[in-house]
Design a protein around this motif. Structure first.
Motif, short mmCIF file in Angstrom:
data_model
loop_
_atom_site.label_atom_id
_atom_site.label_comp_id
_atom_site.label_asym_id
_atom_site.label_seq_id
_atom_site.Cartn_x
_atom_site.Cartn_y
_atom_site.Cartn_z
N LEU A 5 61.82 -16.20 29.73
CA LEU A 5 63.02 -15.91 28.95
C LEU A 5 63.63 -17.22 28.49
O LEU A 5 63.92 -18.10 29.30
N CYS A 10 68.66 -16.37 23.43
CA CYS A 10 69.28 -15.07 23.70
C CYS A 10 70.63 -14.95 23.00
O CYS A 10 71.44 -15.86 23.02
N CYS A 16 67.14 -5.90 26.77
CA CYS A 16 66.16 -6.14 27.83
C CYS A 16 66.63 -5.54 29.16
O CYS A 16 65.85 -4.90 29.86
N PHE A 24 65.71 -8.14 34.24
CA PHE A 24 66.73 -8.84 33.46
C PHE A 24 68.11 -8.39 33.93
O PHE A 24 68.36 -7.20 34.08
N ALA A 32 71.27 -12.67 28.88
CA ALA A 32 70.27 -12.25 29.86
C ALA A 32 69.89 -13.37 30.82
O ALA A 32 69.87 -14.55 30.45
N LEU A 34 66.73 -13.99 33.78
CA LEU A 34 65.49 -13.45 34.33
C LEU A 34 65.65 -13.28 35.84
O LEU A 34 66.11 -14.18 36.53
N ILE A 60 62.16 -13.34 24.70
CA ILE A 60 61.25 -13.06 25.80
C ILE A 60 59.83 -13.24 25.30
O ILE A 60 59.46 -12.68 24.27
#
Ligand code: SF4
Length: 98
Positions: A5, A10, A16, A24, A32, A34, A60
């Protein structure tokens, strides 16, 4: 499957986390994070792939497996490395983009 990620990309849409909440989480601003090291077992492949494909900014990515040195077209073990040089005479083998 292993994923990565890129939090710098983002935009916080949260898609996600909706598709794969086990992988996520969203921070206080909706961006987000990970969960875990990005390793995805086969059982969760579909939901994580859905998250990957639905991310509107492509934050991602799936990490590919490394090509073994011997199988790489430009490996040092090739008999003649000059065989892999892109020239006009072998253009049909390497494509039509320049
Ligand atoms: S779907 Fe993409 S943009 Fe949205 S929170 Fe997840 S990683 Fe960020």
């Amino acid at each position: 499957m292993k994923i990565r990620l890129d939090r710098t990309v983002c935009d916080g849409f949260g898609v996600c986390a909706k598709h794969a909440p086990g992988y996520f989480s969203l921070d206080d601003w909706g961006y987000a994070c990970l969960v875990g090291d990005g390793t995805v077992p086969d059982d969760d492949h579909d939901s994580v792939l859905r998250a990957l494909l639905d991310c509107p900014v492509h934050a991602i990515t799936e990490m590919g497996d490394r090509i073994p040195e011997a199988a790489h077209p430009f490996s040092s073990s090739a008999e003649d490395p000059a065989e892999n040089v892109k020239t006009e005479s072998n253009e049909a083998q390497w494509g039509f983009t320049r």
